[in-house]
Scaffold this active site. Structure first.
Site, PDB file in Angstrom:
ATOM      1  N   ASP A   7       0.857  -1.192   0.000  1.00 43.04           N
ATOM      2  CA  ASP A   7       0.000   0.000   0.000  1.00 43.04           C
ATOM      3  C   ASP A   7       0.892   1.241   0.000  1.00 43.04           C
ATOM      4  O   ASP A   7       2.070   1.176   0.381  1.00 43.04           O
ATOM      5  CB  ASP A   7      -0.905   0.024   1.237  1.00 43.04           C
ATOM      6  CG  ASP A   7      -1.793   1.265   1.276  1.00 43.04           C
ATOM      7  OD1 ASP A   7      -2.334   1.647   0.213  1.00 43.04           O
ATOM      8  OD2 ASP A   7      -1.927   1.882   2.346  1.00 43.04           O
ATOM      9  N   SER A   8       0.307   2.368  -0.396  1.00 44.69           N
ATOM     10  CA  SER A   8       1.041   3.634  -0.366  1.00 44.69           C
ATOM     11  C   SER A   8       1.388   4.040   1.066  1.00 44.69           C
ATOM     12  O   SER A   8       2.240   4.896   1.263  1.00 44.69           O
ATOM     13  CB  SER A   8       0.183   4.717  -1.009  1.00 44.69           C
ATOM     14  OG  SER A   8      -1.039   4.816  -0.308  1.00 44.69           O
ATOM     15  N   GLY A  40      -2.608   9.575  -3.678  1.00 43.94           N
ATOM     16  CA  GLY A  40      -3.889   9.940  -4.295  1.00 43.94           C
ATOM     17  C   GLY A  40      -3.935  11.262  -5.030  1.00 43.94           C
ATOM     18  O   GLY A  40      -4.819  11.489  -5.845  1.00 43.94           O
ATOM     19  N   CYS A  70      -4.135  -1.057  -2.420  1.00 48.21           N
ATOM     20  CA  CYS A  70      -4.281   0.390  -2.549  1.00 48.21           C
ATOM     21  C   CYS A  70      -5.111   0.638  -3.806  1.00 48.21           C
ATOM     22  O   CYS A  70      -4.722   0.202  -4.901  1.00 48.21           O
ATOM     23  CB  CYS A  70      -2.904   1.029  -2.692  1.00 48.21           C
ATOM     24  SG  CYS A  70      -2.929   2.787  -3.043  1.00 48.21           S
ATOM     25  N   ASN A  71      -6.235   1.313  -3.641  1.00 46.92           N
ATOM     26  CA  ASN A  71      -7.096   1.567  -4.809  1.00 46.92           C
ATOM     27  C   ASN A  71      -6.425   2.493  -5.799  1.00 46.92           C
ATOM     28  O   ASN A  71      -6.557   2.326  -7.014  1.00 46.92           O
ATOM     29  CB  ASN A  71      -8.402   2.210  -4.365  1.00 46.92           C
ATOM     30  CG  ASN A  71      -9.243   1.257  -3.579  1.00 46.92           C
ATOM     31  OD1 ASN A  71     -10.026   0.508  -4.130  1.00 46.92           O
ATOM     32  ND2 ASN A  71      -9.060   1.241  -2.267  1.00 46.92           N
ATOM     33  N   THR A  72      -5.730   3.505  -5.259  1.00 51.55           N
ATOM     34  CA  THR A  72      -5.101   4.494  -6.116  1.00 51.55           C
ATOM     35  C   THR A  72      -4.116   3.804  -7.058  1.00 51.55           C
ATOM     36  O   THR A  72      -4.101   4.041  -8.271  1.00 51.55           O
ATOM     37  CB  THR A  72      -4.367   5.526  -5.246  1.00 51.55           C
ATOM     38  OG1 THR A  72      -5.305   6.058  -4.314  1.00 51.55           O
ATOM     39  CG2 THR A  72      -3.770   6.630  -6.061  1.00 51.55           C
ATOM     40  N   GLU A 154      -4.888   9.128   8.885  1.00 52.44           N
ATOM     41  CA  GLU A 154      -3.486   8.947   9.278  1.00 52.44           C
ATOM     42  C   GLU A 154      -3.198   9.664  10.607  1.00 52.44           C
ATOM     43  O   GLU A 154      -2.264   9.330  11.305  1.00 52.44           O
ATOM     44  CB  GLU A 154      -2.537   9.445   8.170  1.00 52.44           C
ATOM     45  CG  GLU A 154      -2.627   8.632   6.889  1.00 52.44           C
ATOM     46  CD  GLU A 154      -1.526   7.566   6.729  1.00 52.44           C
ATOM     47  OE1 GLU A 154      -0.423   7.764   7.251  1.00 52.44           O
ATOM     48  OE2 GLU A 154      -1.791   6.541   6.070  1.00 52.44           O
ATOM     49  N   CYS A 186     -11.214   3.349  -0.988  1.00 52.32           N
ATOM     50  CA  CYS A 186      -9.863   3.670  -0.513  1.00 52.32           C
ATOM     51  C   CYS A 186      -9.634   2.828   0.724  1.00 52.32           C
ATOM     52  O   CYS A 186     -10.504   2.770   1.604  1.00 52.32           O
ATOM     53  CB  CYS A 186      -9.772   5.157  -0.173  1.00 52.32           C
ATOM     54  SG  CYS A 186      -8.229   5.601   0.643  1.00 52.32           S
ATOM     55  N   HIS A 188      -7.923   3.145   3.301  1.00 51.00           N
ATOM     56  CA  HIS A 188      -7.989   3.848   4.585  1.00 51.00           C
ATOM     57  C   HIS A 188      -9.420   3.938   5.114  1.00 51.00           C
ATOM     58  O   HIS A 188      -9.641   3.932   6.317  1.00 51.00           O
ATOM     59  CB  HIS A 188      -7.484   5.289   4.415  1.00 51.00           C
ATOM     60  CG  HIS A 188      -6.006   5.420   4.389  1.00 51.00           C
ATOM     61  ND1 HIS A 188      -5.235   4.942   3.368  1.00 51.00           N
ATOM     62  CD2 HIS A 188      -5.146   5.996   5.277  1.00 51.00           C
ATOM     63  CE1 HIS A 188      -3.964   5.228   3.619  1.00 51.00           C
ATOM     64  NE2 HIS A 188      -3.889   5.859   4.761  1.00 51.00           N
TER      65      HIS A 188
HETATM   66  N1  DGL Z   1      -4.437   3.584   0.278  1.00 43.64           N
HETATM   67  C1  DGL Z   1      -4.781   4.518  -0.753  1.00 43.64           C
HETATM   68  C2  DGL Z   1      -5.997   4.017  -1.545  1.00 43.64           C
HETATM   69  O1  DGL Z   1      -6.545   3.001  -1.254  1.00 43.64           O
HETATM   70  C3  DGL Z   1      -5.067   5.882  -0.240  1.00 43.64           C
HETATM   71  C4  DGL Z   1      -3.907   6.657   0.270  1.00 43.64           C
HETATM   72  C5  DGL Z   1      -3.169   7.449  -0.786  1.00 43.64           C
HETATM   73  O2  DGL Z   1      -3.686   8.441  -1.327  1.00 43.64           O
HETATM   74  O3  DGL Z   1      -2.035   7.070  -1.018  1.00 43.64           O
HETATM   75  O4  DGL Z   1      -6.436   4.660  -2.465  1.00 43.64           O
END
Ligand code: DGL
Length: 272
Positions: A7-8, A40, A70-72, A154, A186, A188
């Site tokens: 993940d990011s 993101g 991570c969706n992004t 966060e 997302c 998070h």
């Molecule tokens: N974990 C990222 C997602 O699922 C969101 C955090 C980011 O912007 O890096 O999109």
């Protein structure tokens, strides 16, 4: 060999927790690029380069299968990874994203008008719209970016009036479209599901990704014994992050609960 989870930042730990709950027998390596979170608001090319570095790191740490939690990153890079990076450089490795599992579940449900909140890059990629329409063309999809939510989460701000105000700003335009389901697109956002449900009321079903991803991984492994049999099953876990401060130790505990145990360490790594 290991299952890698990338993940990011630390949001992917919501997915990781579900994997540890539902498929605890495997060996896992988690990598959170928290020095560079959030992804993101970045360009698709930058997100691709960062994701590629992360995948190379996990391949070097003996990962046979990687979940991009991570969706992004899934939205902007998965197709390119599967059509360029893997065939050209790692033909024996497997990379899965997290958008398809939730999309398949929602498309097969009673959902007719679906809202999505996600990061700006995920919304701009159009990935949720494309995938939902592919699964079920009758579904109408409406999306909105929620750029302030990741910083809130966060910071450990998971409830309260300020978060409700921010959530309403993102959710109200979707409610005006008469949505019946809302996807938290997302990783998070899984942590603020109760706050989202409070902001949206109980007529709209709020969908998160973590449980669905774990179920889909279970069926993937059943269908791919050539992958499953190569995976180590001695419950080893390693946690890599790209920036360390004691604060992150607390955040990891917040995300993972008792899945982060006393003998576990956060290992600092530099991605290049
Ligand atoms: N974990 C990222 C997602 O699922 C969101 C955090 C980011 O912007 O890096 O999109």
């Amino acid at each position: 060999m290991n299952i890698g989870v990338f993940d990011s930042g630390l949001g992917g730990l919501t997915i990781f927790k579900a994997l540890l709950q539902q498929l605890p027998q495997y060996n896992y390596v988690y990598l959170g690029d928290n020095a560079r979170v959030p992804y993101g608001n970045r360009s698709a090319e930058t997100i691709y380069q960062f994701t590629k570095q992360a995948l190379e790191f996990l391949f070097k740490h003996d990962c046979l299968l990687i979940i991009i939690a991570c969706n992004t990153s899934t939205a902007t890079t998965l197709r390119r990874i599967q059509t360029e990076l893997l065939p050209q450089h790692h033909p024996d490795k497997h990379v899965l994203g997290i958008i398809k599992p939730v999309v398949e579940t929602v498309a097969a449900s009673t959902a007719r008008r679906v809202g999505v909140i996600a990061t700006r890059a995920t919304v701009e990629s159009g990935s949720f719209i494309r995938e939902l329409k592919k699964e079920n063309p009758a579904v109408a999809v409406f999306q909105n970016a929620g750029p302030l939510l990741v910083p809130f989460i966060e910071e450990g701000e998971l409830k309260g009036p300020v978060l409700q105000t921010v959530l309403k700003r993102y959710i109200d335009p979707l409610l005006r479209h008469g949505i019946d389901h809302l996807i938290l697109g997302c990783t998070h956002y899984g942590l603020i599901k109760p706050a989202v449900q409070q902001a949206i009321g109980n007529k709209v079903k709020v969908m998160t990704e973590e449980e669905v991803v774990a179920q889909k991984l279970r069926s993937y492994l059943k269908k791919h014994p050539e992958v499953e049999t190569k995976l180590g099953k001695t419950t080893q876990r390693r946690f890599f992050i790209t920036d360390y401060s004691p604060r992150y130790q607390n955040l990891v505990r917040l995300f993972l609960g008792n899945h982060f145990q006393d003998h576990h360490r956060l290992e600092l790594v530099k991605l290049t």
